[in-house]
Design a protein around this motif. Structure first.
Motif, PDB file in Angstrom:
ATOM      1  N   THR A   9      29.079  32.365  46.633  1.00 48.34           N
ATOM      2  CA  THR A   9      30.294  33.179  46.644  1.00 48.34           C
ATOM      3  C   THR A   9      30.900  33.264  45.257  1.00 48.34           C
ATOM      4  N   GLN A  10      31.005  32.120  44.607  1.00 45.35           N
ATOM      5  CA  GLN A  10      31.613  32.082  43.276  1.00 45.35           C
ATOM      6  C   GLN A  10      30.879  32.995  42.296  1.00 45.35           C
ATOM      7  N   THR A  11      29.559  33.018  42.373  1.00 43.04           N
ATOM      8  CA  THR A  11      28.775  33.793  41.407  1.00 43.04           C
ATOM      9  C   THR A  11      28.717  35.271  41.779  1.00 43.04           C
ATOM     10  N   PHE A  12      28.344  35.562  43.021  1.00 43.21           N
ATOM     11  CA  PHE A  12      28.025  36.944  43.384  1.00 43.21           C
ATOM     12  C   PHE A  12      29.218  37.741  43.910  1.00 43.21           C
ATOM     13  N   THR A  13      30.431  37.190  43.744  1.00 43.78           N
ATOM     14  CA  THR A  13      31.600  38.068  43.819  1.00 43.78           C
ATOM     15  C   THR A  13      31.900  38.668  42.454  1.00 43.78           C
ATOM     16  N   GLY A  14      31.113  38.262  41.439  1.00 43.69           N
ATOM     17  CA  GLY A  14      31.068  38.990  40.183  1.00 43.69           C
ATOM     18  C   GLY A  14      32.056  38.600  39.118  1.00 43.69           C
ATOM     19  N   MET A  15      32.811  37.506  39.305  1.00 47.95           N
ATOM     20  CA  MET A  15      33.851  37.205  38.326  1.00 47.95           C
ATOM     21  C   MET A  15      33.288  36.776  36.974  1.00 47.95           C
ATOM     22  N   PHE A  16      32.139  36.091  36.969  1.00 49.16           N
ATOM     23  CA  PHE A  16      31.535  35.694  35.702  1.00 49.16           C
ATOM     24  C   PHE A  16      31.108  36.930  34.910  1.00 49.16           C
ATOM     25  N   ALA A  17      30.560  37.910  35.605  1.00 49.32           N
ATOM     26  CA  ALA A  17      30.173  39.157  34.940  1.00 49.32           C
ATOM     27  C   ALA A  17      31.395  39.919  34.444  1.00 49.32           C
ATOM     28  N   VAL A  18      32.458  39.926  35.233  1.00 53.10           N
ATOM     29  CA  VAL A  18      33.679  40.605  34.819  1.00 53.10           C
ATOM     30  C   VAL A  18      34.271  39.938  33.577  1.00 53.10           C
ATOM     31  N   ILE A  63      44.097  35.144  35.315  1.00 55.63           N
ATOM     32  CA  ILE A  63      43.199  34.025  35.624  1.00 55.63           C
ATOM     33  C   ILE A  63      43.952  32.710  35.526  1.00 55.63           C
ATOM     34  N   ILE A  64      44.742  32.554  34.467  1.00 53.67           N
ATOM     35  CA  ILE A  64      45.502  31.311  34.280  1.00 53.67           C
ATOM     36  C   ILE A  64      46.494  31.107  35.419  1.00 53.67           C
ATOM     37  N   LEU A  65      47.239  32.160  35.750  1.00 51.71           N
ATOM     38  CA  LEU A  65      48.234  32.048  36.827  1.00 51.71           C
ATOM     39  C   LEU A  65      47.565  31.726  38.165  1.00 51.71           C
ATOM     40  N   GLY A  66      46.422  32.379  38.429  1.00 49.68           N
ATOM     41  CA  GLY A  66      45.716  32.097  39.676  1.00 49.68           C
ATOM     42  C   GLY A  66      45.212  30.672  39.739  1.00 49.68           C
ATOM     43  N   SER A  67      44.703  30.155  38.625  1.00 46.14           N
ATOM     44  CA  SER A  67      44.203  28.779  38.608  1.00 46.14           C
ATOM     45  C   SER A  67      45.331  27.781  38.826  1.00 46.14           C
ATOM     46  N   SER A 106      41.395  33.218  52.845  1.00 41.45           N
ATOM     47  CA  SER A 106      42.364  34.225  52.380  1.00 41.45           C
ATOM     48  C   SER A 106      41.931  34.840  51.052  1.00 41.45           C
ATOM     49  N   SER A 107      41.427  34.003  50.141  1.00 44.36           N
ATOM     50  CA  SER A 107      41.016  34.554  48.840  1.00 44.36           C
ATOM     51  C   SER A 107      39.832  35.504  48.991  1.00 44.36           C
ATOM     52  N   CYS A 108      38.865  35.166  49.837  1.00 43.96           N
ATOM     53  CA  CYS A 108      37.685  36.026  49.996  1.00 43.96           C
ATOM     54  C   CYS A 108      38.037  37.358  50.655  1.00 43.96           C
ATOM     55  N   LEU A 109      38.941  37.346  51.604  1.00 42.64           N
ATOM     56  CA  LEU A 109      39.337  38.601  52.248  1.00 42.64           C
ATOM     57  C   LEU A 109      40.048  39.531  51.267  1.00 42.64           C
ATOM     58  N   ILE A 110      40.921  38.987  50.437  1.00 46.45           N
ATOM     59  CA  ILE A 110      41.621  39.824  49.464  1.00 46.45           C
ATOM     60  C   ILE A 110      40.659  40.311  48.379  1.00 46.45           C
ATOM     61  N   ILE A 111      39.711  39.457  47.967  1.00 47.46           N
ATOM     62  CA  ILE A 111      38.687  39.885  47.006  1.00 47.46           C
ATOM     63  C   ILE A 111      37.871  41.037  47.581  1.00 47.46           C
ATOM     64  N   PHE A 112      37.553  40.952  48.863  1.00 51.86           N
ATOM     65  CA  PHE A 112      36.804  42.017  49.550  1.00 51.86           C
ATOM     66  C   PHE A 112      37.548  43.354  49.448  1.00 51.86           C
ATOM     67  N   ILE A 113      38.848  43.359  49.736  1.00 50.85           N
ATOM     68  CA  ILE A 113      39.641  44.594  49.682  1.00 50.85           C
ATOM     69  C   ILE A 113      39.726  45.121  48.249  1.00 50.85           C
ATOM     70  N   PHE A 164      43.178  36.913  40.430  1.00 47.09           N
ATOM     71  CA  PHE A 164      44.169  35.902  40.816  1.00 47.09           C
ATOM     72  C   PHE A 164      43.710  35.143  42.055  1.00 47.09           C
ATOM     73  N   MET A 165      43.295  35.871  43.084  1.00 48.58           N
ATOM     74  CA  MET A 165      42.885  35.223  44.325  1.00 48.58           C
ATOM     75  C   MET A 165      41.568  34.457  44.155  1.00 48.58           C
ATOM     76  N   PHE A 166      40.693  34.970  43.312  1.00 50.73           N
ATOM     77  CA  PHE A 166      39.440  34.261  43.059  1.00 50.73           C
ATOM     78  C   PHE A 166      39.709  32.891  42.446  1.00 50.73           C
ATOM     79  N   ASN A 167      40.559  32.846  41.427  1.00 54.38           N
ATOM     80  CA  ASN A 167      40.832  31.576  40.759  1.00 54.38           C
ATOM     81  C   ASN A 167      41.738  30.663  41.576  1.00 54.38           C
ATOM     82  N   ALA A 168      42.494  31.245  42.501  1.00 59.20           N
ATOM     83  CA  ALA A 168      43.297  30.413  43.390  1.00 59.20           C
ATOM     84  C   ALA A 168      42.462  29.781  44.494  1.00 59.20           C
ATOM     85  N   GLY A 169      41.342  30.417  44.864  1.00 59.89           N
ATOM     86  CA  GLY A 169      40.561  29.890  45.986  1.00 59.89           C
ATOM     87  C   GLY A 169      39.081  29.765  45.699  1.00 59.89           C
TER      88      GLY A 169
END
Length: 553
Positions: free
Chosen positions: A336-345, A373-377, A395-402, A436-441
């Motif tokens: 999940t962490q990798t293939f939601t794409g945040m490292f690429a972003v 990113i800082i605020l989410g972490s 919750s973080s994955c659902l919001i990332i999905f949207i 934000f949601m990715f780094n929070a969850g």
């Protein structure tokens, strides 16, 4: 009579001051050690963030070709992949502190090559070395923090990795936007790994590693500093005994600290066998020598019990149901962490904002991205021990999905020639919310669970396996992200990220266990599906089995 009562009350008050009872451990030194341990992650984040403002300029100047630019992104995770097994070996045999030098030294050399290398090949070698150090820098905190932290603060301290990594990204993005010459950026990043090495030199080795090597006194001193308690306090001795029991060791050894009796006579002491047994000094010497021999024997026993080969630890890990389920959970969270794409972003932030045709300049968007990113972490670290792991992940994955669906829609509209209006602002709104949601969850969760779901005996080998998987998947993502974006379109890549996020939310709902506030014994019992006994009964059953094994040895 009043004089006697006053003297008695003074005596009682003095006794209460000199013999403190029920001391409460402090988190202050644990937080200090965690911040310094994650300075390597800060340097790693800065090295990752160097790519975003630099690659475009280097391609325009002709210093890098398109293929070399793609490899500059892929060599970083490839270096991380290569460093993890070496880091695991050094951390297991020499200690967690010596392994930190594997993180700091390669990043320093890599940034120096970026700064002073006069060809693209030196830059690519420097990129690989930065990844080599970055792999060790991200493998160190879960192992180190998991062994120094109390259960009540484990979730909070585990989130510092993403916080400091995000600060490193922000540092690189800001400097990349304000520096007059992008070639100066590596020079401004160069002090970061040096500061990490100098600061971490003064941190203690973990008590668990000290116990594994049979150094009980050093383990007690490290534990006393981390808990900010007196060395001979009851709390330190009790926790040290619990750690030793978890590792299958028998305590106590000689009292801590061991001090040799002072000799009254200045004459050269005679050997023990030539002294009179009735002499008080000789009895003290005999007792000291006996305790010394016991300490050496116990140290040798501890080393022999804990010096298992890597293959033996791997077999122990996969032979237990708790170990297999722990690996499965961590593999799913890393996917999940990798293939939601945040490292690429993070690597191609400026490129993504340019493609989306954002109404704000790409560099300003990238800086805003780093701030989010800082605020989410930070929010994730505060909520992790309150909302719970499962709720944060779902919750973080659902919001990332949207958000990924919204970004994909915007990019598709831009690809069809539609510009202006909400399409220029939609990525600027959706991407920060997603980050934000990715780094929070979801971004923090693999590191939190990695420090919670494995027994102490197999923590190091599990840490190595998961870190290899992290860097392997990151290499695949970074290397093929530009290729996939050109073949199927950047908008379809974000649709794939959205599918992964939705799958992860479903997985977390049905399969992810809740570890908030639980001891390691409770977590392992739940992973092993041991529901007939409570955690105390299971703990004492294991304690009895280990004591029988030790007595047989």
């Amino acid at each position: 009579m009043s004089m006697k009562n006053s003297l008695r009350s003074k005596k009682i008050s003095v006794d209460q001051e000199t013999v403190p009872k029920n001391l409460e451990p402090s988190l202050q030194n644990q937080i200090i050690a965690t911040i310094i341990c994650n300075l390597g992650a800060f340097a790693t984040g800065a090295a990752i963030g160097w790519t975003s403002p630099s690659i475009g300029s280097l391609k325009k100047s002709g210093f890098l070709t398109e293929a070399e630019a793609a490899w500059s992104g892929g060599l970083f995770p490839l270096g991380g992949l290569a460093s993890v097994p070496l880091f695991g070996y050094i951390a297991n045999t020499k200690g967690r502190k010596p392994a930190a030098f594997l993180a700091g030294i390669p990043i320093t050399i890599g940034l120096a090559l970026k700064a002073w290398g006069n060809t693209s090949y030196w830059l690519l070698i420097g990129r690989f070395l930065c990844g080599l150090g970055g792999g060790a820098a991200t493998a160190l905190p879960p192992l180190y923090i998991g062994e120094i932290s109390e259960p009540r603060a484990r979730g909070l301290l585990s989130c510092f990795l993403m916080i400091e990594n995000s600060l490193g990204l922000f540092y690189a993005y800001v400097l990349g936007a304000i520096l007059p010459d992008i070639d100066l950026l590596p020079l401004t990043l160069l002090p970061l790994p040096i500061i990490f090495l100098l600061a971490f030199w003064f941190m203690p080795e973990t008590p668990i590693f000290r116990l594994k090597r049979g150094h009980e006194e050093k383990a007690a001193r490290a534990l006393a500093w981390l808990r900010k308690l007196p060395l001979n306090s009851k709390e330190v001795k009790n926790e040290l005994t619990q750690l030793a029991t978890r590792l299958g060791l028998r305590l106590p050894l000689p009292p801590l600290p061991i001090k040799r009796p002072r000799r009254i006579s200045r004459r050269k002491p005679q050997p023990i066998y030539m002294r009179s047994c009735s002499s008080p000094d000789s009895k003290k010497e005999q007792n000291f020598e006996l305790e010394k021999l016991k300490a050496k024997a116990a140290t040798a026993t501890a080393k022999a019990k804990n010096e298992k080969s890597t293959m033996e630890k791997f077999k122990q890990l996969i032979s237990s149901e708790a170990g297999r389920r722990g690996l499965g959970i961590c593999f799913a969270l890393v996917t999940t962490q990798t293939f939601t794409g945040m490292f690429a972003v993070s690597t191609y932030a400026v490129y993504i904002f340019e493609t989306a045709g954002s109404a704000v300049s790409p560099n300003a968007c990238a800086i805003l991205y780093a701030i989010v990113i800082i605020l989410g972490s930070i929010c994730g670290s505060l909520l992790m021990d309150k909302a719970g792991r499962r709720m944060m992940q779902i919750s973080s994955c659902l919001i990332i999905f949207i958000c990924h669906l919204a970004i994909g829609f915007s990019l598709k509209s831009v690809a069809n020639g539609e510009k202006g209006g909400i399409l220029g602002w939609l990525p600027l709104i959706a991407l920060p919310v997603c980050v934000f949601m990715f780094n929070a969850g979801a971004g923090n969760m693999p590191f939190v669970m990695l420090s919670e779901v494995f027994a102490a005996e197999v923590q190091d080998i599990a840490n190595t396996i998961i870190m290899i998987f992290i860097w392997l998947t990151s290499f695949v993502l970074i290397q093929f992200f530009p290729l996939c974006a050109s073949l199927i379109g950047l908008h379809n890549v974000f649709y794939v990220f959205a599918v992964v996020a939705f799958w992860s939310a479903v997985y977390a709902y049905f399969c992810l266990i809740e570890t908030k506030g639980k001891t390691l014994e409770d977590i392992l019992m739940e992973l092993s599906n041991e529901k007939t006994k409570n955690s105390t009964e299971v703990f004492y059953d294991n304690l009895e089995k280990k004591s029988k094994d030790i007595s047989q040895v």
